[in-house]
Write a protein that holds these residues in place. Structure first.
Motif, PDB file in Angstrom:
ATOM      1  N   GLY A 198      37.215  33.427  44.340  1.00  0.00           N
ATOM      2  CA  GLY A 198      37.097  34.818  44.752  1.00  0.00           C
ATOM      3  C   GLY A 198      37.350  35.751  43.584  1.00  0.00           C
ATOM      4  N   VAL A 199      37.404  37.031  43.896  1.00  0.00           N
ATOM      5  CA  VAL A 199      37.621  38.077  42.903  1.00  0.00           C
ATOM      6  C   VAL A 199      38.606  39.092  43.466  1.00  0.00           C
ATOM      7  N   GLU A 200      39.523  39.526  42.637  1.00  0.00           N
ATOM      8  CA  GLU A 200      40.472  40.576  43.015  1.00  0.00           C
ATOM      9  C   GLU A 200      40.180  41.804  42.159  1.00  0.00           C
ATOM     10  N   TRP A 201      39.756  42.894  42.825  1.00  0.00           N
ATOM     11  CA  TRP A 201      39.463  44.141  42.114  1.00  0.00           C
ATOM     12  C   TRP A 201      40.471  45.191  42.542  1.00  0.00           C
ATOM     13  N   ARG A 202      41.160  45.736  41.554  1.00  0.00           N
ATOM     14  CA  ARG A 202      42.093  46.824  41.814  1.00  0.00           C
ATOM     15  C   ARG A 202      41.566  48.038  41.070  1.00  0.00           C
ATOM     16  N   SER A 203      41.293  49.092  41.797  1.00  0.00           N
ATOM     17  CA  SER A 203      40.612  50.256  41.259  1.00  0.00           C
ATOM     18  C   SER A 203      41.246  50.781  39.972  1.00  0.00           C
ATOM     19  N   PRO A 204      40.420  51.182  39.006  1.00  0.00           N
ATOM     20  CA  PRO A 204      40.958  51.786  37.780  1.00  0.00           C
ATOM     21  C   PRO A 204      41.595  53.147  38.030  1.00  0.00           C
ATOM     22  N   GLU A 205      41.415  53.676  39.231  1.00  0.00           N
ATOM     23  CA  GLU A 205      41.981  54.982  39.562  1.00  0.00           C
ATOM     24  C   GLU A 205      43.395  54.885  40.112  1.00  0.00           C
ATOM     25  N   VAL A 206      43.946  53.670  40.149  1.00  0.00           N
ATOM     26  CA  VAL A 206      45.330  53.476  40.588  1.00  0.00           C
ATOM     27  C   VAL A 206      46.104  52.751  39.494  1.00  0.00           C
ATOM     28  N   PHE A 207      47.401  52.672  39.667  1.00  0.00           N
ATOM     29  CA  PHE A 207      48.263  52.012  38.681  1.00  0.00           C
ATOM     30  C   PHE A 207      47.939  50.526  38.611  1.00  0.00           C
ATOM     31  N   GLU A 208      47.892  50.005  37.388  1.00  0.00           N
ATOM     32  CA  GLU A 208      47.653  48.592  37.127  1.00  0.00           C
ATOM     33  C   GLU A 208      46.291  48.128  37.642  1.00  0.00           C
ATOM     34  N   GLY A 209      45.257  48.954  37.433  1.00  0.00           N
ATOM     35  CA  GLY A 209      43.905  48.547  37.803  1.00  0.00           C
ATOM     36  C   GLY A 209      43.455  47.345  36.980  1.00  0.00           C
ATOM     37  N   HIS A 210      42.729  46.436  37.617  1.00  0.00           N
ATOM     38  CA  HIS A 210      42.267  45.246  36.910  1.00  0.00           C
ATOM     39  C   HIS A 210      41.189  44.531  37.712  1.00  0.00           C
ATOM     40  N   LEU A 211      40.542  43.595  37.072  1.00  0.00           N
ATOM     41  CA  LEU A 211      39.651  42.644  37.748  1.00  0.00           C
ATOM     42  C   LEU A 211      40.160  41.254  37.410  1.00  0.00           C
ATOM     43  N   ARG A 212      40.499  40.515  38.447  1.00  0.00           N
ATOM     44  CA  ARG A 212      41.054  39.167  38.253  1.00  0.00           C
ATOM     45  C   ARG A 212      40.156  38.158  38.963  1.00  0.00           C
ATOM     46  N   LEU A 213      39.844  37.068  38.270  1.00  0.00           N
ATOM     47  CA  LEU A 213      39.085  35.970  38.860  1.00  0.00           C
ATOM     48  C   LEU A 213      40.066  34.996  39.500  1.00  0.00           C
ATOM     49  N   LEU A 214      39.820  34.633  40.749  1.00  0.00           N
ATOM     50  CA  LEU A 214      40.690  33.703  41.470  1.00  0.00           C
ATOM     51  C   LEU A 214      40.082  32.312  41.395  1.00  0.00           C
ATOM     52  N   ARG A 215      40.844  31.364  40.893  1.00  0.00           N
ATOM     53  CA  ARG A 215      40.312  30.035  40.639  1.00  0.00           C
ATOM     54  C   ARG A 215      40.492  29.100  41.839  1.00  0.00           C
ATOM     55  N   ARG A 216      39.553  28.178  41.945  1.00  0.00           N
ATOM     56  CA  ARG A 216      39.658  27.160  42.996  1.00  0.00           C
ATOM     57  C   ARG A 216      40.833  26.224  42.715  1.00  0.00           C
ATOM     58  N   ASP A 217      41.053  25.947  41.443  1.00  0.00           N
ATOM     59  CA  ASP A 217      42.131  25.033  41.042  1.00  0.00           C
ATOM     60  C   ASP A 217      43.465  25.764  41.149  1.00  0.00           C
ATOM     61  N   THR A 218      44.133  25.582  42.262  1.00  0.00           N
ATOM     62  CA  THR A 218      45.414  26.261  42.472  1.00  0.00           C
ATOM     63  C   THR A 218      46.529  25.673  41.629  1.00  0.00           C
ATOM     64  N   ALA A 219      46.243  24.555  40.954  1.00  0.00           N
ATOM     65  CA  ALA A 219      47.259  23.965  40.078  1.00  0.00           C
ATOM     66  C   ALA A 219      47.444  24.810  38.823  1.00  0.00           C
ATOM     67  N   VAL A 220      46.436  25.641  38.528  1.00  0.00           N
ATOM     68  CA  VAL A 220      46.530  26.538  37.379  1.00  0.00           C
ATOM     69  C   VAL A 220      47.292  27.786  37.817  1.00  0.00           C
ATOM     70  N   ALA A 221      48.522  27.892  37.415  1.00  0.00           N
ATOM     71  CA  ALA A 221      49.353  29.021  37.844  1.00  0.00           C
ATOM     72  C   ALA A 221      48.935  30.288  37.094  1.00  0.00           C
ATOM     73  N   ALA A 222      48.620  31.334  37.836  1.00  0.00           N
ATOM     74  CA  ALA A 222      48.198  32.596  37.227  1.00  0.00           C
ATOM     75  C   ALA A 222      49.404  33.510  37.043  1.00  0.00           C
ATOM     76  N   PRO A 223      49.560  34.107  35.858  1.00  0.00           N
ATOM     77  CA  PRO A 223      50.656  35.066  35.656  1.00  0.00           C
ATOM     78  C   PRO A 223      50.519  36.232  36.631  1.00  0.00           C
ATOM     79  N   SER A 224      51.635  36.769  37.069  1.00  0.00           N
ATOM     80  CA  SER A 224      51.582  37.882  38.018  1.00  0.00           C
ATOM     81  C   SER A 224      51.020  39.144  37.383  1.00  0.00           C
TER      82      SER A 224
END
Length: 288
Positions: free
Chosen positions: A179-205
């Motif tokens: 999946g994809v996580e989109w947080r608007s650039p018009e709010v604090f900490e806006g970003h686009l994050r790719l969500l991986r199928r491999d949940t063993a890969v820990a993503a930094p917060s």
């Protein structure tokens, strides 16, 4: 006898857009004028099948206007799924703003549309076409590109964190993603994050430390560029099957040299250990 629009092909023109009513869909064409929201200009036009519509509303707007809106079914439109309720009202692609004197006509079309709707509840698949690629945009810490099959993040030395420089430029096949996580650039900490199928890969917060994310900033990752990008990736992910990662292409030697130079600066500043410097330098040289 099924309910049908009495005059197929009728066009209702409003502020920044015109809706054409067809037997099985509503074709929305957005203006390209200087005052038209940039997201509308980027979308150009969209065909919304009637099966993608859950309902129709007509409400009073601001300053002598009425607003005709179709409500997309949850899961029917990748753009709205990626937006996740973060779009401002004035850039809602499903609103048509009309002068108050056209309220009777708008009510007519609203009633006609309501009579044609047969579906409700979440859609099992995307029914509205995603934005077409290839797509790209500049984030604060890197450039994101998508060719329909792979997403690439190339880091900017002026903005990327040391964690991302150590990880190197990233290439993701849509088959690797969930999946994809989109947080608007018009709010604090806006970003686009790719969500991986491999949940063993820990993503930094924090997105600025995650090699699977790009962060926005003032003038970087604007809505009209980053949201269509996120929607296109999300649509591709939903229709893909898990596949092996696509290897990154060989890089330009000058680019490798620049990255080794920057890595050396991080090492001298104490942000990279001796071991990390040696390992990463060897990896970069191996890509020549």
């Amino acid at each position: 006898m099924p309910h049908t629009m009495s005059r197929m092909g009728d066009v209702l023109a409003g502020l920044h857009a015109a809706w054409e009513f067809e037997s099985d869909s509503v074709l929305i064409r957005y203006e390209r004028g200087i005052r038209t929201p940039k997201l509308f200009q980027a979308l150009g036009e969209r065909r919304v099948p009637l099966e993608a519509i859950a309902g129709v509303t007509l409400t009073r707007g601001k300053r002598g206007t009425v607003v005709l809106r179709v409500e997309p079914r949850p899961g029917a439109d990748p753009l709205m799924e990626a937006a996740a309720g973060q779009l401002k009202e004035n850039v809602d692609p499903y609103r048509l703003v009309l002068p108050a004197e056209r309220e009777v006509l708008a009510e007519y079309y609203a009633d006609e549309l309501r009579g044609l709707l047969t579906e409700s509840g979440p859609a099992e698949r995307f029914l509205v076409q995603p934005p077409e690629g290839p797509l790209s945009f500049k984030a604060y810490d890197g450039k994101a590109t998508f060719d329909g099959r792979t997403v690439n993040f190339r880091w900017f030395w002026t903005g990327a964190s040391s964690a991302k420089w150590k990880a190197g430029d990233q290439t993701f096949s849509v088959g690797e993603l969930n999946g994809v996580e989109w947080r608007s650039p018009e709010v604090f900490e806006g970003h686009l994050r790719l969500l991986r199928r491999d949940t063993a890969v820990a993503a930094p917060s924090q997105a600025d430390l995650d090699p699977a994310a790009v962060v926005f900033g003032l003038g970087y990752g604007p809505v009209h560029e980053s949201l269509p990008f996120a929607a296109a990736v999300l649509a591709a992910v939903r229709t893909s099957s898990p596949v092996a990662a696509v290897p990154a292409p060989r890089r330009d030697p000058a680019d490798i040299a620049e990255r080794i130079r920057h890595l050396g600066e991080l090492h001298q500043a104490g942000l990279v250990t001796d071991e990390e410097f040696s390992v990463k330098k060897a990896e970069l040289l191996a890509e020549l």
